[in-house]
Design an enzyme around this catalytic site. Structure first.
Site, PDB file in Angstrom:
ATOM      1  N   GLU A 143       0.754  -1.212   0.135  1.00 38.00           N
ATOM      2  CA  GLU A 143      -0.191  -0.012   0.105  1.00 38.00           C
ATOM      3  C   GLU A 143       1.055   1.298   0.101  1.00 38.00           C
ATOM      4  O   GLU A 143       0.952   2.266   0.903  1.00 38.00           O
ATOM      5  CB  GLU A 143      -0.739  -0.105   1.114  1.00 38.00           C
ATOM      6  CG  GLU A 143      -1.923  -1.481   0.954  1.00 38.00           C
ATOM      7  CD  GLU A 143      -2.589  -1.387   2.618  1.00 38.00           C
ATOM      8  OE1 GLU A 143      -2.467  -0.540   3.559  1.00 38.00           O
ATOM      9  OE2 GLU A 143      -4.274  -1.580   2.090  1.00 38.00           O
ATOM     10  N   GLU A 301      -6.508  -8.183  -0.848  1.00 42.17           N
ATOM     11  CA  GLU A 301      -6.815  -8.135   0.757  1.00 42.17           C
ATOM     12  C   GLU A 301      -8.186  -7.466   0.993  1.00 42.17           C
ATOM     13  O   GLU A 301      -8.345  -6.284   0.268  1.00 42.17           O
ATOM     14  CB  GLU A 301      -5.486  -7.582   1.540  1.00 42.17           C
ATOM     15  CG  GLU A 301      -4.640  -7.911   1.095  1.00 42.17           C
ATOM     16  CD  GLU A 301      -2.946  -6.685   1.906  1.00 42.17           C
ATOM     17  OE1 GLU A 301      -3.616  -6.200   2.647  1.00 42.17           O
ATOM     18  OE2 GLU A 301      -1.989  -7.016   1.770  1.00 42.17           O
TER      19      GLU A 301
HETATM   20  C1  GLA Z   1      -4.146  -3.420   4.492  1.00 39.62           C
HETATM   21  C2  GLA Z   1      -2.888  -3.873   4.562  1.00 39.62           C
HETATM   22  C3  GLA Z   1      -2.504  -5.110   5.997  1.00 39.62           C
HETATM   23  C4  GLA Z   1      -3.224  -5.074   6.940  1.00 39.62           C
HETATM   24  C5  GLA Z   1      -4.995  -4.080   6.641  1.00 39.62           C
HETATM   25  C6  GLA Z   1      -5.989  -3.860   7.694  1.00 39.62           C
HETATM   26  O1  GLA Z   1      -4.923  -4.739   4.076  1.00 39.62           O
HETATM   27  O2  GLA Z   1      -2.214  -4.416   3.786  1.00 39.62           O
HETATM   28  O3  GLA Z   1      -1.691  -5.305   6.014  1.00 39.62           O
HETATM   29  O4  GLA Z   1      -3.088  -3.174   7.478  1.00 39.62           O
HETATM   30  O5  GLA Z   1      -5.144  -3.299   5.126  1.00 39.62           O
HETATM   31  O6  GLA Z   1      -7.056  -3.634   7.405  1.00 39.62           O
END
Ligand code: GLA
Length: 660
Positions: A143, A301
């Site tokens: 991210e 995710e």
């Molecule tokens: C994103 C991040 C994960 C985690 C989730 C929590 O997917 O990539 O590492 O922090 O959010 O919702």
């Protein structure tokens, strides 16, 4: 194959748990695990000393279990030793506070020491796992979205500006011109005087802020490209991507980023539990598909169930996770991947839901996961198929940044609210919707909606003119085209670059107070924003009924060439906006793929591929409905006749041509 699985962090667990993991993955039909997302301190416990034994064993174990690996580079979480060795690479906020390690994302991506270390560890991983049979894809970083205001960032910002405006004196003159530095005597006489928009006494320069946002999107992109290229050189043929998050505070221009990844992958967490969740999924899914140029994309995710976090709890009722996972697939995803496989015992996100919760496998959540895994296995023929849309909404990150630059416009002016309302109106009318950048190719769409696209270049506006001339229908809403690329206002009446296309001239803004509603003569109302405008060469569709603008045009329509263009000068209430979108769809001659079965049953989606076409029916409502069409339902594994009942929370994926 549809990818099913999630982030797998074996470094948090012991050997007996690893053994249980593979057994449970088999039971749930997990076929993909993302490994190593935050593992830098495990891979490189001290500078230059690498440890791959645990990762070797993990990949071997997963491979033996038939689980493919999306291998992550761990660069979103530098180890504590890195911060101590390179304190200048720690991020600095706009107010000058330098952050320390103890969380994740504690780096400045413009710091040379960080960039070198990141490429080094990515290279080591690629060298180590080149040719490994478990390796299916690369997941670079996590991210991207961390900005910094430090001196490294300042230097990189200046280089980026020099690229944009030219390094010599004429370039600096151009920057002064573009940023309007004559206002408040901000004129820069030397490049060294130019800084990031750090905390200052009063309001910051919005054009400087806009360029700083563009700079960070591009700087982070170059950090991604460094790693991507190092990896590609060592593992040719293995796709490389990173996971995009659709946040409230966007940092990346995802149009640029979409072109830099081999496949678009998003992380997505709807904040609503009712059928609003579907609206959020549909928007994210349509954006991801558009960013990936219509090809299948990935949900990297999503949450397995209810998630308890400091910023709020997001509930998911039983059964919802399957429905949501199918909704992403209905919008073109080829995966249902989750954060994360096993709920962590400790750490900042220990109460985030996971595929295997703290209570273990004998749980509703794991049973639902197993159910999803089996469903996806049954649906594998859907993978690779695509969707076609006749309607598009312009999506623009610069407009998002600039519209929400603090204190330029009222704080209630949220770009995404405007896009969401239009997207929902199209979806509710039973149509699939793509997104396009403002200067994108519009020619394949019958209707294009330009939703509060505040920043508009002359070139983009010219393409819009041409699109309408050639027969396209277009809806343009308030505040579009008010400023050009630099953030400076186009003169002579808003929206300067679109005035002749729309046949309107906006003289004055009339922002409405929070909660203030202005009725329109033709029904419905506007809120948030209104404008005093003259229809110089357009028909008046509706007028404001009360207030300072009573009797003045609110909505106009102009026929131009073979097409037509509407202008809406206020934020219409949902009902009126939906009506207008339906009128425009009718004028554009666009018919829904299938009739809608009510507002909460989503059935507009049909994925087409070489092997057939599949209709997704998703009942987000509280009552049962009867399906109008029959076919082979991949979820029920049988032929269903037309009229079969779909209960609340249920789904069907109906293969439409020959029965199996
Ligand atoms: C994103 C991040 C994960 C985690 C989730 C929590 O997917 O990539 O590492 O922090 O959010 O919702």
């Amino acid at each position: 194959m549809l990818l099913f699985g999630g982030d797998y962090n074996p470094e948090q667990w012991d050997e007996p748990t690893w053994a249980e993991d593979v057994a449970l993955m088999h039971e749930a039909r997990v076929n993909t695990a993302t490994v190593g997302v935050f593992s830098w301190s495990w891979i490189e416990p001290s500078e230059g000393r690498y440890r791959f034994d645990w990762l070797d064993a993990t990949l071997e174990r997963l491979h033996r279990a038939g689980v493919s690996v999306i291998l992550a580079t761990p660069t979103a979480s530098p180890p504590p030793w890195f911060s101590l060795a390179h304190p200048d690479a720690l991020p600095v906020r706009a107010d000058g506070t330098r952050l320390v390690h103890g969380s994740r994302d504690t780096y400045c991506a413009a710091a040379p020491s960080y960039r070198q270390a990141a490429v080094r560890v990515a290279t080591k991983l690629a060298e180590r796992y080149a040719g490994h049979p478990a390796l299916a894809m690369w997941h670079v970083h996590n991210e991207y979205g961390t900005r910094c205001w430090c001196d490294h960032a300042a230097a990189a910002f200046r280089s980026w500006l020099q690229q944009r405006y030219g390094a010599a004196q004429p370039g600096l003159d151009e920057l002064n011109q573009a940023w309007g530095t004559a206002f408040w005597g901000q004129r820069y006489g030397d490049w060294e005087e130019v800084l990031p928009p750090r905390a200052t006494q009063w309001l910051a320069n919005p054009s400087q802020t806009l360029d700083f946002q563009r700079f960070w999107s591009s700087e982070l992109l170059s950090a991604y490209v460094d790693q991507r290229d190092a990896i590609r050189a060592r593992t040719p043929g293995i796709p490389v991507t990173t996971n995009f998050m659709l946040p409230d505070d966007p940092v990346l221009d995802l149009w640029e980023w979409g072109r830099a990844v081999d496949v678009v992958a998003i992380d997505h967490y709807p904040s609503s539990r009712d059928s609003g969740a579907y609206d959020q999924i549909a928007l994210a899914g349509d954006l991801a598909r558009s960013l990936n140029q219509g090809r299948p994309w990935l949900v990297m995710e999503q949450a397995a169930s209810t998630t308890v976090e400091d910023h709020g709890t997001v509930h998911r009722p039983p059964g919802r996770t399957l429905l949501d996972a199918l909704a992403y697939i209905a919008h073109g995803s080829d995966s249902a991947l989750f954060f994360q496989w096993r709920a962590s015992r400790a750490g900042a996100e220990m109460f985030h839901s996971a595929m295997v919760p703290h209570a273990g496998a004998d749980t509703r959540i794991f049973r639902e996961m197993t159910n999803i895994g089996h469903a996806l296995e049954e649906m594998s023929e859907v993978s690779g198929s695509t969707l076609d849309a006749d309607v598009a909404i312009v999506f623009d990150f610069a407009s998002w940044w600039a519209l929400e630059a603090r204190r330029v416009l009222p704080a209630q002016m949220r770009y995404l609210d405007s896009v969401r309302a239009d997207h929902r109106a199209v979806t509710l009318a039973g149509h699939l919707c793509d997104f396009v950048p403002p200067d994108g190719d519009l020619s394949r769409y019958k209707l294009v909606i330009v939703s509060s696209t505040y920043v508009l270049s002359g070139d983009a506006a010219q393409k819009m003119h041409q699109y309408v001339q050639d027969g396209g229908c277009m809806i343009v809403s308030y505040l579009s085209g008010v400023v050009g690329s630099s953030g400076a206002v186009g003169l002579g009446g808003y929206p300067a670059v679109l005035r002749s296309l729309l046949g309107v001239r906006v003289e004055e803004f009339h922002p409405l107070s929070p909660g203030q509603i202005v009725p329109l003569f033709g029904g419905g109302s506007g809120s948030l924003w209104s404008e005093r405008l003259t229809a110089t060469d357009a028909d008046i569709v509706d007028r404001y009924a009360t207030g300072d603008l009573a009797g003045n045009p609110a909505i106009t329509r102009r026929s131009a060439g073979k097409g037509c263009a509407w202008y809406i000068s206020t934020r219409l209430c949902d009902e009126r906006n939906e009506l207008l979108v339906r009128d425009a769809l009718a004028a554009a001659g666009v018919r829904p793929v299938v009739a809608k079965l009510g507002p909460a049953v989503h059935s507009l989606l049909r994925r087409d591929g070489a092997g057939g076409s599949w209709q997704f029916w998703l009942n987000y409502g509280a009552t049962s409905v009867r399906l109008p069409a029959g076919g082979y339902d991949l979820l029920r594994r049988r032929l269903v006749p037309p009229g079969v009942e779909l209960g609340p929370g249920e789904a069907a994926v109906v293969r439409q041509d020959a029965a199996r």
